[in-house]
Design an enzyme around this catalytic site. Sequence first.
Site, PDB file in Angstrom:
ATOM      1  CE1 TYR A   1      -9.001   5.486  -7.854  1.00 52.39           C
ATOM      2  CE2 TYR A   1      -9.326   6.999  -6.039  1.00 52.39           C
ATOM      3  CZ  TYR A   1      -9.106   5.729  -6.504  1.00 52.39           C
ATOM      4  OH  TYR A   1      -8.989   4.704  -5.618  1.00 52.39           O
TER       5      TYR A   1
ATOM      6  CE  LYS B   1      -2.578  -5.152 -17.747  1.00 54.69           C
ATOM      7  NZ  LYS B   1      -1.739  -6.345 -17.652  1.00 54.69           N
TER       8      LYS B   1
END
Length: 409
Positions: free
Chosen positions: A152, A219
């Site tokens: 982002y 992740k």
Amino acid sequence: MADASVIRKTENGKLDVPDTPIIPFIEGDGIGPDIWRAARLVLDTAVAAAYGGRRRIAWREIFAGQKGFEQTGNYLPDQTLDAIRRYVVAIKGPLTTPVGKGIRSVNVAIRQRLDLYSCVRPVRYIPPVPSPLKHPEKIDMVVFRENTEDLYAGIEWAAGTSEARRVAAFLTEEMGARLPPEAGIGIKPISAVNTKRLVARAIAHAVEHDLPSVTLMHKGNIMKYTEGAFCAWGYEVAAERFADRAITEKALFEEFGGRRPQGRVVIKDRIADMLFQQVLLRPEEYSVIATPNLNGDYISDALAAQVGGLGMAPGANIGDDCAVFEATHGTAPKYAGQDKVNPGSLVLSGAMMLDHMGWKEAAESIRRALQQTIEQGRVTYDLARQIEGATEISCSDFARAIADNIDAL
Ligand code: NAP
């Protein structure tokens, strides 16, 4: 001379809130004015009922989005950011993202320019809102999503541009990377400093509210130096700053036989895709979730959907210096000015704001009255189409019904 109406941060980071604090609000675009009017009525009623006139919010309008552009020629005027910094706590409706006007998103810009690094989204079931789960009441979680970095951060180049080609040339020729031809490229920065302040805030929240665990969602099995590092830095900050209040899940089982010692927060981590399964199958095992930006975007909306309340999920963006509480949905332009939509998200964000200010009695009365109003079957169109036998009422009537229930509590 110090202004007696200004909220201040004390040296230990707590808020010093006067009885009549000035709180700036951004009405928002589209349905913003409808839901703001409704939320303001509910907030004012709750404060009046809880403190009998001793406390009151002195609202002050500030501008952003379309109204900001009309007033100042700027979608995010500097005066607006200055006011939020000065008054420490603010609330906002949704803002349109202007397409092709040189600003990616006003919402993202507010978070980044004020360094509001934690996006806090509590997710709790409000009966009898229809949910796709058999036991939605088992979901009681708070997501702490990092707000300033990850994908982002907006560091990206479109496929085929000279910038993308230059970056691709550096990556392939100097760094030995393999890339498909003419790829769009995005950069995913994740840093120790931003991770640690976010995770520290999540752990502090769990300690303050005596919550059982903080789960680091990542992740890292694939993206080792960004997501994996997030996880490692999360454990590091837990050890550095919360040694006497936090224990790892490993220690929980090896040293305490799996029984959480009283007052200790268990720090654990889960791979992102697995956590999506777990919050469906064993939601009672998760309480606070701390995660990088992109995962946080996905998990907070997924959890809100699990309790059926996507349109009513509250949220806040909180930094070290100031905080902005906001509706989590968008501007729903097709309903603008119709006095139709559900103001629940902004109302509940307002309750979070009152919690943040320490006005907990008023905050709690809003949550109870909102639930009561839904139980009475008086709801806006979005809930009426899901709850059998419910009566559809307007946005403003819904707010009045909540306010009446607050007065009757
Ligand atoms: P949206 O405005 O959230 O609306 C999508 C749909 O969600 C609506 O058509 C409506 O569904 C439902 N909905 C949203 N708010 C509701 C409410 N208060 N009560 C009842 N139902 C509600 O999403 P969008 O259409 O993708 O985005 C529109 C604009 O908002 C875009 O410019 C976007 O950038 C901006 N946006 C701003 C924020 C923010 O300010 N934080 C967040 C997201 C999007 P039904 O049609 O089924 O009734």
